[in-house]
Design an enzyme around this catalytic site. Structure first.
Site, PDB file in Angstrom:
ATOM      1  N   GLU A  44       0.726  -1.226  -0.105  1.00  0.00           N
ATOM      2  CA  GLU A  44       0.366   0.073  -0.121  1.00  0.00           C
ATOM      3  C   GLU A  44       0.679   1.105  -0.272  1.00  0.00           C
ATOM      4  OE1 GLU A  44      -3.473   1.652   2.794  1.00  0.00           O
ATOM      5  OE2 GLU A  44      -1.896   0.695   3.937  1.00  0.00           O
ATOM      6  N   LYS A 117     -10.014   1.407  -2.101  1.00  0.00           N
ATOM      7  CA  LYS A 117      -9.965   1.356  -0.572  1.00  0.00           C
ATOM      8  C   LYS A 117     -11.307   1.101  -0.223  1.00  0.00           C
ATOM      9  CE  LYS A 117      -7.292   1.656   4.121  1.00  0.00           C
ATOM     10  NZ  LYS A 117      -6.216   1.628   4.316  1.00  0.00           N
ATOM     11  N   CYS A 158      -5.125  -3.300   3.173  1.00  0.00           N
ATOM     12  CA  CYS A 158      -4.674  -2.337   4.996  1.00  0.00           C
ATOM     13  C   CYS A 158      -6.290  -3.074   5.214  1.00  0.00           C
ATOM     14  CB  CYS A 158      -4.669  -1.741   4.844  1.00  0.00           C
ATOM     15  SG  CYS A 158      -3.381  -1.026   6.344  1.00  0.00           S
TER      16      CYS A 158
END
Length: 299
Positions: A44, A117, A158
């Site tokens: 990331e 995300k 994440c």
């Protein structure tokens, strides 16, 4: 019939200097390609330092469009090396609208998809809600796998990695692999037992997503200490620990806490075998799960 895939990931340090960070990414990509990698995953926000430790509107200048310089460089590498490459950008979608976005470059085809995300944290040292808007939850984006020449990739980023619903939705949409580009680490004040608990939980939960869905999992985290340039926090020590596991959660490759490239040959036929032994999708009680869409079941 067995189908194999040579899949790799780059675990690296990163810096505010994009050129330096991307040079580090490229070196890892090239090394893996020389070893025969067909799929390479980057961590990331690999093109910059982890800037979310503080809130600074000037840092929005780091953002780029989907076809900006970082994505263009990744597409050129995928084309040259004849690989599928998954990278990460701080995306400027419009003025005042920014995303934490994974991009997928497929050999000579260029960008074949992206994932924004969905779960955005807001915790000390991880002030991501200041910078990122969650991805759109629709059929075009949301938890939708991306088709590539090496298979259907279920990309999650994440904080998404803690949510079993996200992994399940990717699996239900036909993902053949789960991929988690990540930036996670410890705050310096944490004691050793707490550090151990945090890292163990992070590893276990992602392996469990592989088990629960019968899919291989690739996780790429960053390494090294990064100071908080805002001066508010004491910085973060990113713990590395990147790994690749199989569809029963079996650890196939596991990195330490230094820069490292991992490569494994995955037997992609094993997911079929594992799901026949453990038919979770068959036995799901979809008639009884309606309340999962509620925030909490108040009594």
């Amino acid at each position: 019939m067995s189908k194999t895939l040579k899949a790799g990931l780059v675990q690296q340090a990163a810096w505010p200097d994009k050129a330096r960070s991307l040079n580090e990414s490229e070196a890892g990509i090239r090394e893996l390609a020389e070893r025969g990698a067909e799929l390479v995953l980057l961590q990331e926000l690999h093109a910059t330092h982890y800037f979310c430790q503080g809130e600074d509107a000037a840092l929005f200048d780091l953002a780029e469009p989907l076809d900006g310089p970082t994505a263009t460089r990744l597409a050129e590498l995928a084309r040259e090396l004849d690989i599928v490459l998954v990278g990460s950008i701080f995306e400027r979608r419009a003025a005042g609208l920014y995303h934490n976005t994974a991009v997928v470059m497929d050999r000579a085809r260029g960008r074949v998809g992206h994932y924004r995300k969905m779960h955005i944290p807001d915790d000390p040292g991880f002030y991501e809600k200041f910078y990122f808007t969650p991805g759109d939850a629709d059929a075009e984006q949301g938890f939708e796998p991306i088709d590539t020449s090496v298979g259907r990739l279920g990309l999650l980023v994440c904080w998404d990695q803690w949510y079993p619903e996200a992994a399940r939705l990717m699996a239900l949409a036909g993902a053949e692999l789960l991929l988690y580009p990540t930036a996670i680490g410890w705050h310096p004040p944490d004691d050793l037992p707490e550090k151990g608990r945090q890292k163990d939980a992070w590893t276990i939960v992602q392996r469990a997503h592989g088990v629960a869905n019968g899919l291989p999992v690739l996780v790429a985290n960053r390494v090294g200490f990064e100071a908080d340039h805002s001066g508010v926090n004491e910085g973060i020590h990113f713990w590395g620990g990147s790994f690749i596991c199989g569809p029963q959660g079996e650890m196939l490759a596991h990195a330490g806490d230094e820069a490292e490239n991992l490569l494994v040959e995955l037997d992609m036929s094993r997911s079929e075998d594992v799901r026949r032994m453990w038919p979770y999708l068959r036995d799901r009680r979809i008639d009884a799960y309606g309340e999962l869409t509620r925030r909490y079941r108040d009594r």
